[in-house]
Scaffold this active site. Structure first.
Site, short mmCIF file in Angstrom:
data_model
loop_
_atom_site.label_atom_id
_atom_site.label_comp_id
_atom_site.label_asym_id
_atom_site.label_seq_id
_atom_site.Cartn_x
_atom_site.Cartn_y
_atom_site.Cartn_z
N LEU A 20 0.82 -1.22 0.00
CA LEU A 20 0.00 0.00 0.00
C LEU A 20 0.85 1.27 0.00
O LEU A 20 0.32 2.37 -0.11
CB LEU A 20 -0.91 0.01 1.23
CG LEU A 20 -1.93 -1.12 1.33
CD1 LEU A 20 -2.70 -1.02 2.64
CD2 LEU A 20 -2.89 -1.11 0.15
N SER A 21 2.17 1.11 0.13
CA SER A 21 3.04 2.29 0.22
C SER A 21 2.92 3.23 -0.98
O SER A 21 2.90 4.46 -0.79
CB SER A 21 4.50 1.86 0.42
OG SER A 21 4.66 1.29 1.70
N LYS A 70 15.52 -6.56 4.57
CA LYS A 70 15.74 -5.58 5.65
C LYS A 70 17.05 -5.82 6.41
O LYS A 70 17.60 -4.89 6.99
CB LYS A 70 14.57 -5.61 6.64
CG LYS A 70 13.32 -4.91 6.14
CD LYS A 70 12.28 -4.87 7.25
CE LYS A 70 11.12 -3.97 6.89
NZ LYS A 70 10.20 -3.76 8.04
N ASP A 107 10.21 2.08 11.89
CA ASP A 107 9.13 1.25 12.43
C ASP A 107 8.78 1.56 13.88
O ASP A 107 7.62 1.47 14.28
CB ASP A 107 9.47 -0.24 12.29
CG ASP A 107 9.32 -0.75 10.87
OD1 ASP A 107 8.53 -0.14 10.11
OD2 ASP A 107 9.97 -1.74 10.51
N GLY A 129 4.55 -13.16 19.41
CA GLY A 129 5.50 -13.36 18.32
C GLY A 129 6.87 -12.83 18.67
O GLY A 129 7.01 -11.93 19.51
N GLY A 131 9.50 -12.43 16.02
CA GLY A 131 10.24 -12.17 14.79
C GLY A 131 10.72 -10.73 14.70
O GLY A 131 10.82 -10.02 15.70
#
Length: 286
Positions: A20-21, A70, A107, A129, A131
């Site tokens: 969606l960026s 990343k 982020d 999570g 990760g």
């Protein structure tokens, strides 16, 4: 109007067709009146170095980096911000004065944007999570001065790595999702953050399920804020379930927009766009 002088910013990843960026960034660039466009470029692992070196030589003003690059992109940057080093992930690049890539990560600032006015100081949080996304979430919760974070995961080794990297900054414990203590932690939690992909709208995932199953959530109560990093579908099954319990809920769209605004500021030397410009573009699209 695109002309022969138009520059571009690009998203590099594989896949990128779902992103969606481009929707939100092009809305922001249009608002600013800049002769810039934002495009998505699919790039395989083996082509990353070639692509990034090539982009230095043409009219590219910056990059977003997404899965699976990343971490790999670290080796292609001459400058790396302290927050990117801490998170072991880079999501935003720009060319420095020597025409080399300078990398950072937006982020954390994206994650904490919807939490800033909720006064979570000395409160308790659960992170689901362990990760890459969990690293940004944990750092964000540390920045917000929470007192305790419990990471719940199926992966013991990745939980241990998080404790090693962040445990000196906050009371941080890790548990497997089958641990009997989980129910007490959920009952006491002021904030639960889902960083797992469970509930995401993809071909691989069943959307109408809860992370770790229905019984995992039986002690959730209305005082808890539930934050799901997933933004498609909106709301997720987890957020619908939590709202029915009386919980305040937050979806991942605000994080997506807020980190995008920080990236745009990084590329344009501090230019700012109102949050609603990107947010409205996404809501109209979705």
């Amino acid at each position: 109007m695109i002309s022969s002088k138009t520059s571009f910013i690009a998203l590099i990843g594989n896949p990128v067709s779902h992103s969606l960026s481009p929707i939100m960034q092009n809305a922001a660039l249009q608002y600013l009146g800049l002769d810039l466009i934002y495009i998505a470029i699919p790039c395989k692992d083996e082509d990353l170095e070639l692509v990034l070196n090539s982009l230095k030589k043409i009219n590219c003003k910056g990059l977003n980096i997404t899965i699976p690059h990343k971490e790999k992109v670290f080796n292609l940057c001459s400058e790396i911000s302290s927050i990117a080093s801490k998170l072991k992930a880079i999501n935003t690049l720009r060319l420095n004065s020597e025409k080399e890539w300078s990398g950072t990560n937006t982020d954390v600032e994206g994650f904490i944007y919807p939490l800033k006015n909720l006064n979570l100081t000395k409160k308790k949080s659960i992170v689901l999570g362990s990760g890459g996304a969990a690293r940004s979430v944990i750092q964000g919760l540390i920045n917000l001065n929470l007192s305790k974070i419990s990471v719940i995961s199926r992966n013991k080794s990745s939980v241990e790595e998080l404790i090693k990297d962040f445990g000196n900054q906050i009371q941080l414990q890790g548990l497997l999702n089958t641990n009997n203590e989980v129910q007490n932690l959920i009952e006491e939690a002021n904030l639960v953050v889902n960083t797992t992909p469970v509930g995401m709208k993809t071909a691989k995932h069943e959307m109408n399920v809860l992370p770790y199953g229905e019984s995992f959530w039986r002690s959730l109560n209305s005082k808890t804020i539930v934050y799901d990093l997933i933004y498609n579908p909106a709301p997720t099954h987890l957020l619908k379930f939590s709202a029915n319990k009386g919980c305040r809920t937050i979806d991942g769209l605000q994080m997506l927009v807020a980190q995008g605004l920080k990236s745009l500021s990084f590329w344009t030397n501090g230019l700012e766009v109102p949050f609603h410009i990107m947010n409205d573009a996404l809501k109209n699209h979705l």
